[in-house]
Design a protein around this motif. Structure first.
Motif, PDB file in Angstrom:
ATOM      1  N   UNK A 295       0.841  -1.204   0.000  1.00  0.00           N
ATOM      2  CA  UNK A 295       0.000   0.000   0.000  1.00  0.00           C
ATOM      3  C   UNK A 295       0.869   1.245   0.000  1.00  0.00           C
ATOM      4  N   UNK A 296       1.883   1.242   0.864  1.00  0.00           N
ATOM      5  CA  UNK A 296       2.754   2.413   0.969  1.00  0.00           C
ATOM      6  C   UNK A 296       3.512   2.619  -0.330  1.00  0.00           C
ATOM      7  N   UNK A 297       4.011   1.531  -0.913  1.00  0.00           N
ATOM      8  CA  UNK A 297       4.767   1.647  -2.158  1.00  0.00           C
ATOM      9  C   UNK A 297       3.876   2.176  -3.270  1.00  0.00           C
ATOM     10  N   UNK A 298       2.636   1.690  -3.289  1.00  0.00           N
ATOM     11  CA  UNK A 298       1.710   2.144  -4.325  1.00  0.00           C
ATOM     12  C   UNK A 298       1.496   3.648  -4.221  1.00  0.00           C
ATOM     13  N   UNK A 299       1.382   4.145  -2.971  1.00  0.00           N
ATOM     14  CA  UNK A 299       1.193   5.583  -2.795  1.00  0.00           C
ATOM     15  C   UNK A 299       2.449   6.336  -3.220  1.00  0.00           C
ATOM     16  N   UNK A 300       3.584   5.800  -2.782  1.00  0.00           N
ATOM     17  CA  UNK A 300       4.859   6.480  -3.012  1.00  0.00           C
ATOM     18  C   UNK A 300       5.176   6.566  -4.497  1.00  0.00           C
ATOM     19  N   UNK A 301       4.960   5.462  -5.199  1.00  0.00           N
ATOM     20  CA  UNK A 301       5.346   5.391  -6.608  1.00  0.00           C
ATOM     21  C   UNK A 301       4.174   5.665  -7.540  1.00  0.00           C
ATOM     22  N   UNK A 302       2.989   5.935  -6.946  1.00  0.00           N
ATOM     23  CA  UNK A 302       1.774   6.160  -7.749  1.00  0.00           C
ATOM     24  C   UNK A 302       1.547   5.027  -8.739  1.00  0.00           C
TER      25      UNK A 302
END
Lengths: 751, 238
Positions: A147-154
């Protein structure tokens, strides 16, 4: 140079973070010591690896604060908040909450259950897998990390994966706990799996928000508003769906010794045992049909915004709720008659499933009602400027989430919890709910009138509670001096008298102290509280029976012709009585807040001189604040005395007065939902902490929570809007100027 | 018969005698100014009239009836509205809510009157939904006066409306006071700003240490040497 180094903000911040990490390290664990060794706890904190962990946390906080400007753009992205909330929720469920109540699982927390479950043969394989090899933790880390990676990397694809993983993880965690419970077969009230499910679903929602986001900046409130406004009542339908499915498919309906029976098990259990036909049909098929029918009607009503369908859903839900209750009564009555597991009467040995079904029907009926009353009179009241906005309402729920019907959605969720959660709780929590949470909520509502609305600091509030309790004791004949026998009253009938006496006591305290303000008033009320307690203790003329107090106060009973209701030892019965009392008081006080009197209170709190100049009789209005505030503690006093059966002066010490003030301030001064929430949270917290920290450390942790609250959210949990404004710096201190005290009211010589 | 007659009132703060027999009268439709240095007893006089203080001696008659000792909230229903010194708005209520509080003595606020008040103070209309604490000093003073007007006064007591305000704002406020007076409201004005107050007032009284030492029409007082020396700071050739 050197001073320059030490006054650098970075150094100061680092020092602060290290100091806090150190303090936190000291707070964790036993604060023990012995006669020879006072420093045991200290050394344990310092020399064990614990301190390193905390210093790492401190460094992390330092880094976060230092690089805050670089972090914030990411933090504003959609999905960050739910991600954090969900992660913390799962973390809490796996560290603080119990996953099993059975003694065979050690302390019942996640790690201990997991280590036992991983080595247990015969446990459902999926559950075993979940608990073994730290898979629970890995799942949390992976879901959160994705989830965090998805937010970070869009990355939308990643977000979808995280969303799916969140749903899977939640269901897996919940079913794994259920498998453990079924395997052990003992009654179980642990909440770990359920909370983990909520946390995982929040994580999934966060990922979904990331996946579907259109903008770069999240506006959580606007999003929630849009969600609530999309189809009014739909959140309730979804909640009803989740709760209902769990209830009808998986949860325990009936738990006689050593077996957790789901709905089908229960049907089989009662098959051919002479259960009333209706109840049997309910267990066999009617329950499912009712649930599906209600669910579909409510969903359709909500989706189509169809009023008539809404009424139909509300009616169906109500009928289904009643049928569920009848079934529960029938089957437990039968079981009690057959002596299953030592049951002595109806309503025993019920599992959570039946109550969850009730909650589901209630919520679905609520959804129907929300749709049915949409755009009705109430809604217009909420949106249009009302005629008396000066102190209209402190209801922040309806202010923050302004979508039509959203305050009702919250109301139904809260009511469903208040009605149907307590029966599924353990006896311990039922007791806490009645004798701590409920009573203090009632007291906080009363004190909120005095402190929050009228702005008069009262440190002797518990005295009115004492007066209410002793009035009850007198009227029921439990004190040495008894009223004439024909006047002996049942406790419920004593309520109006206790209210009247407390109103009088409020005026008696108010009248001589009205000329005082602020700190002076606080000291005098403090003295008043002590006078009442010490008088009760000293027993002048043998009125109060001294330190022994009054005992043998009868339990409440209602006998109105054919209707007979007697309260006994069961805390649950008292909870529903208390709930009725609280609801009545809240309804009355909500009206009061918006009334002329409420506006007058707001005015004298804002600026007393101006209030006087606009024609408010400040004397009368302040007296009324004292009297009306005191009246709820009269009600609480009656309830307390008749529930517990004996009272003595030790129940009414100064500490309790101060606690009630703390509850009101913590929850949000001047806000009715805030005061209630504050009292509920702060009375719940010490009992919750019992399982988490050593008993003697509890006060310290509560102190830390209150401290953090006052630093980061000084207006309280659910702030009143005016109060929030005050703390934002609009408090142009016009009240510092004490100005015109009428000579008749002044303290005589004024320098 | 005059609207307000103050007859030999004495007011004490404990042992200190703040007013030593003050007498004056205000006729219907007039603007009367009370002048004086700090501590002369102007505000005390006005608070006594508005019912916030009780005289130990003397009488106050309003419309022929004795009102000394009547509490403030009852006097308001007789039409005596007070704008206390130092503005005293409700800082965390909006402008609109403040105005509605001014009409507290009525069951519901008079919408026409409120529109009229907002016509008098267009600035308040612009800020109608703003919290009063966020207004500037001049706007707060306007709000305080507007709020008093919402109580439909017959006699308006204004205590130092010019305090701490820029000359331009003071002029605006005084113009509005004149307009209010033209609407038929009698005004009793307490001021230190003698020149502006006397230019506005029909008559004036000068207070010194709790006694009235001088009285006359606004013009007479403006021309008086003692007033000029004491309040307008002019050198008088002796």
């Amino acid at each position: 140079m050197k001073t320059g180094f030490f006054s650098s903000p970075h150094v100061k911040r680092l020092a602060g973070c290290m100091a806090l990490a150190f303090v936190l390290a000291l707070m964790i664990g036993n604060q023990e010591g012995s006669q020879d060794d006072y420093g045991l706890a200290f050394r344990q904190a310092i020399f064990s690896p614990r301190i390193i962990l905390f210093i790492a946390i401190g460094l992390l906080v330092f880094a976060a604060m230092t690089f805050w400007p670089y972090i914030t753009p990411y933090l504003l992205r959609p999905g960050v908040r739910p991600l954090a909330v969900g992660g913390i929720t799962v973390l809490v469920s796996q560290t603080l909450l119990k996953w099993s109540d059975d003694g065979r699982t050690g302390n019942g927390k996640f790690n201990s259950v997991a280590s036992k479950a991983a080595n247990t043969d015969g446990l459902a394989p999926m559950a075993k897998l979940f608990f073994s090899n730290y898979l629970g933790w890995i799942l949390l880390l992976v879901t959160f990390g994705l989830g965090a990676a998805a937010i970070l990397l869009s990355l939308r694809a990643l977000a979808w994966v995280a969303a799916v993983l969140g749903v899977v993880g939640g269901i897996w965690a919940y079913t794994s706990q259920a498998a453990v419970r079924d395997f052990l077969g003992t009654p179980d009230h642990s909440t770990g799996g359920g909370v983990a499910l909520i946390g995982y679903l929040t994580l999934a929602a966060a990922a979904l928000a990331t996946a579907l986001a259109t903008g770069d900046i999240a506006d959580t409130r606007a999003f929630v508003n849009r969600l609530l406004a999309w189809r009014p009542g739909m959140p309730l339908v979804v909640l009803g769906l989740i709760v209902g499915v769990i209830a009808f498919v998986q949860a325990t309906w009936f738990s006689p010794q050593g077996s957790n029976q789901t709905l089908t098990d229960t049907k089989n259990f009662f098959q051919g045992n002479g259960l009333a036909n209706l109840a049997y049909q309910y267990l066999a098929w009617l329950g499912y049909v009712l649930f599906i029918a209600t669910l579909l009607t409510a969903a359709a009503a909500s989706y189509l915004r169809h009023k008539i369908l809404g009424w139909v859903a509300a009616g169906l839900g109500t009928v289904a709720l009643l049928l569920s209750l009848i079934t529960m009564y029938d089957m437990t009555d039968l079981a009690a008659a057959a002596g299953v597991d030592g049951a002595t009467g109806p309503w025993q040995n019920l599992g959570s499933g039946a109550w969850m079904a009730c909650a589901a029907f209630f919520v679905l009926a609520g959804a129907g009602l929300v749709v049915a009353t949409l755009g009705g009179r109430d809604e217009q009241d909420e949106s249009a400027p009302a005629e008396a906005p000066a102190a209209r309402s402190s209801d922040t729920l309806s202010r923050g989430f302004s979508a039509p019907g959203s305050s009702k959605v919250f109301l139904f969720v809260i009511l469903a919890t208040a009605l149907f959660y307590p029966p599924t709780a353990t006896g311990f929590w039922q007791k806490v709910l009645v004798s701590e949470i409920g009573i203090y909520v009632l007291l906080a509502i009363g004190l909120n009138v005095v402190v929050g609305w009228a702005g008069l600091l009262d440190l002797g509030f518990i005295a009115f509670y004492a007066i209410g309790s002793y009035t009850t004791a007198y009227l029921t004949g439990a004190l040495p001096y008894k009223p004439p026998s024909f006047l002996h009253l049942s406790p419920l009938l004593a309520i109006p008298f206790a209210i009247a006496i407390c109103l009088l006591a409020g005026v008696a305290l108010g009248a001589p102290t009205l000329r005082l303000r602020g700190d002076y008033l606080a000291i005098v009320t403090l003295g008043f509280g002590e006078i009442i307690r010490i008088t009760a203790n000293n027993n002048p003329g043998n009125i109060t029976n001294g330190p022994k107090g009054a005992f043998g106060i009868p339990h409440p009973r209602i006998e109105l012709g054919p209707i007979k209701f007697v309260w006994g030892q069961n805390n649950l019965q008292y909870w529903y009585l208390l709930l009725v009392l609280i609801v009545i008081v809240v309804l009355l006080f909500r009206r009061l807040e918006a009334s002329r009197l409420g506006r007058a209170w707001a005015a004298i709190r804002e600026d007393e001189v101006a209030a006087q100049a606009t024609g408010i009789n400040t004397t009368r209005v302040k007296l009324l604040a004292f009297a009306i505030g005191a009246s709820t503690s009269g009600v609480a006093g009656v309830f307390f005395a008749s529930q517990i059966g004996y009272i003595n002066p030790e129940n009414f010490v100064l500490n309790n007065s101060i606690l009630v003030v703390a509850y009101v301030v913590f929850g949000g001064m001047g806000s009715l939902p805030g005061a209630m929430a504050g009292a509920a949270v702060l009375t719940w917290l010490p009992e919750f902490l019992k399982d988490q920290v050593p008993a003697e450390d509890r006060q310290m942790w509560i102190g830390a929570v209150v401290l953090l609250m006052m630093i980061f959210r000084p207006a309280g949990l659910i702030p009143a809007k005016r109060r929030a404004a005050e703390l934002r710096g609009l408090n142009r201190s016009s009240s510092a100027e004490v100005g015109a005290v009428p000579e008749g009211e002044g303290m005589g010589a004024r320098a | 018969m005059s609207l307000l007659e103050v007859d030999g009132i004495e007011v004490r703060y404990g042992a200190i005698k703040a007013l030593k027999g003050v007498s004056f009268e205000v006729n219907e439709g007039e603007i009367v100014a009370l002048l004086g240095a700090n501590g002369a007893g102007k505000t005390t006089t006005q608070k006594t009239v508005s019912g916030m203080l009780r005289p130990s001696l003397g009488e106050i008659r309003y419309d022929g009836k004795r009102i000394d000792g009547t509490p403030a909230h009852e006097l308001i229903s007789l039409g005596i509205c007070h704008v206390p010194e130092g503005r005293h708005v409700f800082p965390r209520m909006t402008v609109n809510e403040n105005l509605e509080m001014g009409a507290f003595r009525f069951k519901r606020p008079d919408d026409k009157l409120q529109a009229h008040v907002l016509d008098l103070f267009p600035r308040l209309r612009e800020r109608i939904k703003q919290q009063a604490g966020t207004l500037s000093g001049g706007e707060q003073q306007m709000l305080a006066i507007g709020r008093a007007l919402m109580g439909k006064p017959r006699l308006l007591l204004l205590d130092e409306p010019s305090m701490g305000l820029a000359p331009l704002i003071v002029k605006q406020i005084f113009d509005i006071v004149r307009e209010i007076n033209n609407d038929g409201v009698t005004v009793l004005l307490v001021e230190q700003n003698a020149s502006q107050a006397l230019a506005l007032a029909n008559r004036g009284y000068v207070l010194e240490t709790g006694e009235i030492v001088l009285t006359g029409t606004g013009r007479e007082l403006l021309a008086d040497d003692r007033v000029r020396a004491a309040y307008l700071g002019e050198e008088i050739a002796s």
